[in-house]
Each structure stands twice: as C-alpha cells, then as structure tokens.
Design an enzyme around this catalytic site. Structure first.
Site, PDB file in Angstrom:
ATOM      1  N   ASP A 212      -1.919   6.617   6.666  1.00  0.00           N
ATOM      2  CA  ASP A 212      -2.921   5.641   6.231  1.00  0.00           C
ATOM      3  C   ASP A 212      -3.203   4.745   7.423  1.00  0.00           C
ATOM      4  O   ASP A 212      -2.388   3.923   7.815  1.00  0.00           O
ATOM      5  CB  ASP A 212      -2.377   4.836   5.046  1.00  0.00           C
ATOM      6  CG  ASP A 212      -3.360   3.777   4.545  1.00  0.00           C
ATOM      7  OD1 ASP A 212      -4.395   3.543   5.211  1.00  0.00           O
ATOM      8  OD2 ASP A 212      -3.080   3.170   3.498  1.00  0.00           O
TER       9      ASP A 212
ATOM     10  N   TRP B 283       0.831  -1.206   0.000  1.00  0.00           N
ATOM     11  CA  TRP B 283       0.000   0.000   0.000  1.00  0.00           C
ATOM     12  C   TRP B 283       0.862   1.252   0.000  1.00  0.00           C
ATOM     13  O   TRP B 283       0.491   2.268  -0.619  1.00  0.00           O
ATOM     14  CB  TRP B 283      -0.961  -0.031   1.181  1.00  0.00           C
ATOM     15  CG  TRP B 283      -1.814  -1.260   1.129  1.00  0.00           C
ATOM     16  CD1 TRP B 283      -1.811  -2.320   1.990  1.00  0.00           C
ATOM     17  CD2 TRP B 283      -2.764  -1.593   0.096  1.00  0.00           C
ATOM     18  NE1 TRP B 283      -2.705  -3.279   1.567  1.00  0.00           N
ATOM     19  CE2 TRP B 283      -3.298  -2.870   0.417  1.00  0.00           C
ATOM     20  CE3 TRP B 283      -3.217  -0.948  -1.048  1.00  0.00           C
ATOM     21  CZ2 TRP B 283      -4.254  -3.496  -0.368  1.00  0.00           C
ATOM     22  CZ3 TRP B 283      -4.167  -1.574  -1.849  1.00  0.00           C
ATOM     23  CH2 TRP B 283      -4.678  -2.827  -1.498  1.00  0.00           C
TER      24      TRP B 283
ATOM     25  N   LYS C 225     -12.314  -2.726   7.442  1.00  0.00           N
ATOM     26  CA  LYS C 225     -11.488  -3.555   8.311  1.00  0.00           C
ATOM     27  C   LYS C 225     -11.899  -3.391   9.780  1.00  0.00           C
ATOM     28  O   LYS C 225     -12.129  -4.357  10.471  1.00  0.00           O
ATOM     29  CB  LYS C 225     -10.011  -3.206   8.118  1.00  0.00           C
ATOM     30  CG  LYS C 225      -9.541  -3.419   6.673  1.00  0.00           C
ATOM     31  CD  LYS C 225      -8.112  -2.948   6.480  1.00  0.00           C
ATOM     32  CE  LYS C 225      -7.703  -2.999   5.013  1.00  0.00           C
ATOM     33  NZ  LYS C 225      -7.679  -4.351   4.456  1.00  0.00           N
TER      34      LYS C 225
END
Length: 362
Positions: A174, A102, A198
C-alpha cells in the site's frame, strides 16, 4: 484571498502549476471544444489522456512491461478486498505486518477470504516504529506478503532498502501516501496500489500496478468489477473511469517529470523533512512521536507537553495561515503532511512559527 499552507493528510495540497494548467483547460481541453469532464471515455482525446498518463507513470517509476497499470475506483480501501480476492489462490493465506489503522483494515478484510497471518506488529507502542522485517518471520507457504509502506496517521515508513525478500512470495504494498515521493524498485513487488488524493492529485482514482502473472486466477466469488483481469484486458476502460481525476493525475505525473523525476522528488522531500525533524530534535517544547530510524518523509506527527498547549498552538497556526495541522485522534497533537506539493518554504514557515511559540511558552 491568498493560498495558505495546507498540511492536510488527504485530500492534500496540490501543485499550484498543475492547478493553473487545469484551470486553463477546464472549459475547453486543447482544441476539442469541451471540458475533460464532458468527454466520452471512448474518445480519442481521452485515450490520449489516459494512455499518456500511463506512459509517464511507467517512466517515472520504471515499471516493466510485465506489469499492468490500472486506473480504478473505490480508493485504496477497495484494494483491501481486491488483493485477497485476486491473489489468495493457492494457500488462501497471506502474511501481514501490522503498522497502523490501514494495515488493520487490510488484515480484517483479507480474513474474510482466507487466513491473515500477523507476523509482526508495532501496536504495543501506538505504532510509533516499524517492526523488524527479518525474513525469518515470514512464511513461504502463503499467497502474498502485505506491507503498508507509509503510515499516514502514525508517521512511519518502510524505505525501499528495508523491503523483505521472500522467495516465491509476491510482495503487496500500500503506497497510498508516499507514491512518487520516494523511490522504490517496482520489480520487488507483485502488486502496488495507491489512492490519488495524497501525492497524485484529486480524490477519485486509485492506481494499481500488478504483475501480469498475478492476473486471471481470482476466486470464483469475485465480482466482475473486482477482477484485475477485467480492467487489464480493457486498459481501465471496461466502464466509465473517473475521467477528470485521471486527467489531473496525468498533469501531476508531468509535473514530477519536469522536476527531474522521483529521485529528485525524494531529495526535495528529504530536505523538507530534515528542516522539521531538526527543529523537533532540538526543541525543548515540541517533540516528535516516531522512533527516528522509521520516520516518514511525508507525515510528521509531533506534540506539546499538554493538550491545552496543543490546542493553543493549533489555534495560533490556523490564524497564521497554516491549515489542517491537527493530529489524528488516535495520536493527538499535531501532524504536518508535507507531500510533494508542499514547498520547502511552507515547512520553514511552520518551523518559524513553532520557534516563536516555544519562546513565548517556556
């Protein structure tokens, strides 16, 4: 059919209490005569939902009034573009720490709009550790510094106490896979974002927390829908937002609050993680893949000595009611994602299964 233990990295297991409340209100929300899915986002009922969710999140994360809280779409991946488009305004450059897939995607996207400096990386060891974040490695003549705070695939994280402080440079985080799972001082950041699927609820909404001083000086090429100012001005109601996903996230916020808040949630997550890590550290067969000091509370990858044993264990686990334990293809083996909604009983049951497997495969 009984519910199983779902160790998926996302979309992930959701709190049963939240699912049951959503089920109760699915057809008719309170006394308004319709489902949230049928409700106008301009209605007073939905304003109660979205602004109530914002208020609860602000309380849980101690978000000051100097920060805007936005409910957006496009997932965390869209933020890889929105962050540079809105923040690369003085130096047209940013510093990145490369800690996995990511991070690499964020670096690639940012490089379309400016210079993406990779100041540290753990790619040399398949991202199984967090590089030293000594402040000497960072630049001061950049528009922001970017960190992935929890690496879902590789099972590493950067806790609050290890965040770098670069004077005059906003920190972008993030937080997709550990938001509300461990405590962070939001005042250390200029921008934080997180996809919901999540730890916050169902897929479809992305939470953005951004200091208001960083809003409004976007690049000229920035589309209207990708300007933070567009959504801050309209309180996330510029266009039709993902209404049901926001409603569901609000229910999750309420659930975390009822459990005692993020601090209590972190204690529970530390306890859950310790159960699995203690087993891995003492096992003669199963091995964790992450350097101990950098281990995530949310995502725990582990392996057996051979691919054949990995496959056999996964087959046995699936037959025993443990779903989505297969590791990411870049790491292999297994990965147990134990987000907030995973009860400690699920982790203990997994460890019991692993123990039995070890006895029969010595």
């Amino acid at each position: 059919m009984d519910r199983i233990y779902n160790f998926s990295a996302g979309p992930s297991m959701l709190p049963l209490e939240v699912l049951q409340k959503a089920q109760k209100e699915l057809v008719c929300y309170k006394d308004c005569g319709m489902s949230v899915m049928e409700m106008s986002h301009r209605s007073k009922d939905f304003e109660e939902i979205i602004f109530g969710a914002e208020d609860t999140l602000r309380e849980l994360m101690d978000i000051p009034s100097e920060y805007a809280v936005l409910f957006l779409q496009g997932g965390a991946s869209l933020q890889f573009a929105m962050a540079p488009l809105n923040l690369m305004r003085s130096y047209h450059a940013a510093d990145f720490v490369n800690t996995g897939q990511w991070s690499k995607k964020a670096i690639s996207e940012a490089s379309r709009y400016g210079v993406a400096n990779v100041v540290a990386s753990s790619e040399d060891a398949m991202f199984n550790y967090i590089p030293d974040l000594n402040e000497d490695i960072f630049n001061t003549e950049v528009d922001y510094t970017y960190l992935t705070l929890n690496n879902t695939i590789y099972g590493t994280h950067i806790p609050n106490e290890n965040l770098p402080n670069i004077p005059g440079v906003p920190l972008v985080g993030d937080m997709s896979s550990n938001i509300l799972g461990e405590a962070y001082d939001i005042k250390k950041f200029g921008l934080v974002f997180a996809g919901a699927q999540k730890n916050l609820g169902q897929a479809g909404v992305t939470i953005v927390i951004v200091h208001k001083s960083l809003i409004g000086n976007h690049m000229d090429i920035t589309p209207t829908m990708l300007q933070y100012s567009t959504h801050e001005k309209e309180r996330s109601l510029y266009n039709t937002p993902p209404t049901y996903a926001i409603y569901f996230a609000g229910l999750v916020f309420d659930w975390v609050k009822q459990l005692g808040g993020v601090g209590e949630m972190q204690k529970l997550n530390e306890e859950k993680a310790a159960v699995l890590y203690d087993f891995l550290d003492n096992s003669q067969l199963f091995k964790g893949t992450v350097v101990k000091k950098d281990r995530s509370l949310m995502n725990i990858p582990f392996v057996l000595p051979t691919d054949e044993l990995n496959a056999e264990f996964l087959k046995q686990a699936s037959a025993s009611g443990f779903a989505n334990l297969k590791g990411h293809r870049s790491v292999g083996g297994m990965r147990a994602s134990i987000y907030n909604a995973m009860p400690i009983e699920g982790v203990k049951a997994l460890v019991e299964l692993m123990g039995k497997f070890e006895i029969t495969h010595k």
